[in-house]
Enzyme design. Sequence first.
Site, mmCIF file in Angstrom:
data_model
loop_
_atom_site.group_PDB
_atom_site.id
_atom_site.type_symbol
_atom_site.label_atom_id
_atom_site.label_comp_id
_atom_site.label_asym_id
_atom_site.label_seq_id
_atom_site.Cartn_x
_atom_site.Cartn_y
_atom_site.Cartn_z
ATOM 1 N N ARG A 1 0.804 -1.226 0.000
ATOM 2 C CA ARG A 1 0.000 0.000 0.000
ATOM 3 C C ARG A 1 0.839 1.278 0.000
ATOM 4 O O ARG A 1 0.377 2.324 -0.469
ATOM 5 C CB ARG A 1 -0.953 0.001 1.189
ATOM 6 C CG ARG A 1 -1.993 -1.114 1.093
ATOM 7 C CD ARG A 1 -3.061 -0.986 2.145
ATOM 8 N NE ARG A 1 -4.040 -2.068 2.023
ATOM 9 C CZ ARG A 1 -5.122 -2.173 2.763
ATOM 10 N NH1 ARG A 1 -5.378 -1.256 3.696
ATOM 11 N NH2 ARG A 1 -5.954 -3.181 2.598
ATOM 12 N N ASP B 1 -15.203 11.019 5.851
ATOM 13 C CA ASP B 1 -14.178 9.988 5.813
ATOM 14 C C ASP B 1 -12.824 10.651 5.991
ATOM 15 O O ASP B 1 -12.639 11.825 5.639
ATOM 16 C CB ASP B 1 -14.213 9.217 4.485
ATOM 17 C CG ASP B 1 -13.551 7.853 4.597
ATOM 18 O OD1 ASP B 1 -14.279 6.849 4.775
ATOM 19 O OD2 ASP B 1 -12.310 7.789 4.532
#
Length: 284
Positions: free
Chosen positions: A45, A154
């Site tokens: 990632r 978010d």
Amino acid sequence: MTSLVGPHSVAPAPGAQEMAAIAAIAHAEAGIVIAPGKTSMVQSRLAKRLRALSLQDYASYIALVESAEGAEERRRMISSLTTNVSHFFREAHHFELLREKTLPPLISRLRRGGRARIWSAGCSTGQEAYSIAMTMLDMAPDVATQDFRILATDIDPVVIVTGRTAVFESTACETIPPNLRQKFLEPVPGGMRIAAAARRLVSFRELNLHGAWPMKGRFDAIFCRNVVIYFDAQSQRKLWPRFAAALLPDGWLFVGHSERVPTVPAMGFETVGITTYRLATAKT
């Protein structure tokens, strides 16, 4: 001195010390727990971030993220480490309860000139918030002209952009009931777009649940599903009372299928359904 590499080079996997540093930053910044055995996940990632910055190793990346100049990269790091999985009408039992019990009194209040607010916390790309909006409009199209709003937040600014765009692949829309697909989807290049009536009900904002909450008003319902599962127990214990304080009397809290509010009354809630809670003073 910072080591540089080409855009296609791959940095060696982070060592134990580097993993510990990355985990500590993620926890301090966003309450995310990264186990020591997640080296491959972290490497996969964050590799793109190292390449984008032309950094050769994770020690250099950590030094940047921990520096005074690294605030923006810390946001990007958390964005990269965050799991963003969402589906329209995920956990159908919540939407059944929403139709049967949560929304009817809100609709009555709105038609009397009142206001109603729902918060989708950890909204990812917005499927949850738009599912709520479509459900409400299907039940009461007139709320489009009343004081009803859905706040979608978010920590990841990338998914917030997707949510505001409101364009999703056609396959992602298959979990929307057929009658709602017909009412609230319109074909566009690249997939399907949520209709304007539903889009207007949803406001997207970037928000770290472990930071300050700037919202002044309280909510009738909060959806925070499959989010706190990534936090440690201490971070969770701090979060539940904050949700309780953010709700109006009789307010609802919906959590994910693997999540539970522990010591429910002490946290301000009582259980009223499968992974569904209300303020402990509520009458059900």
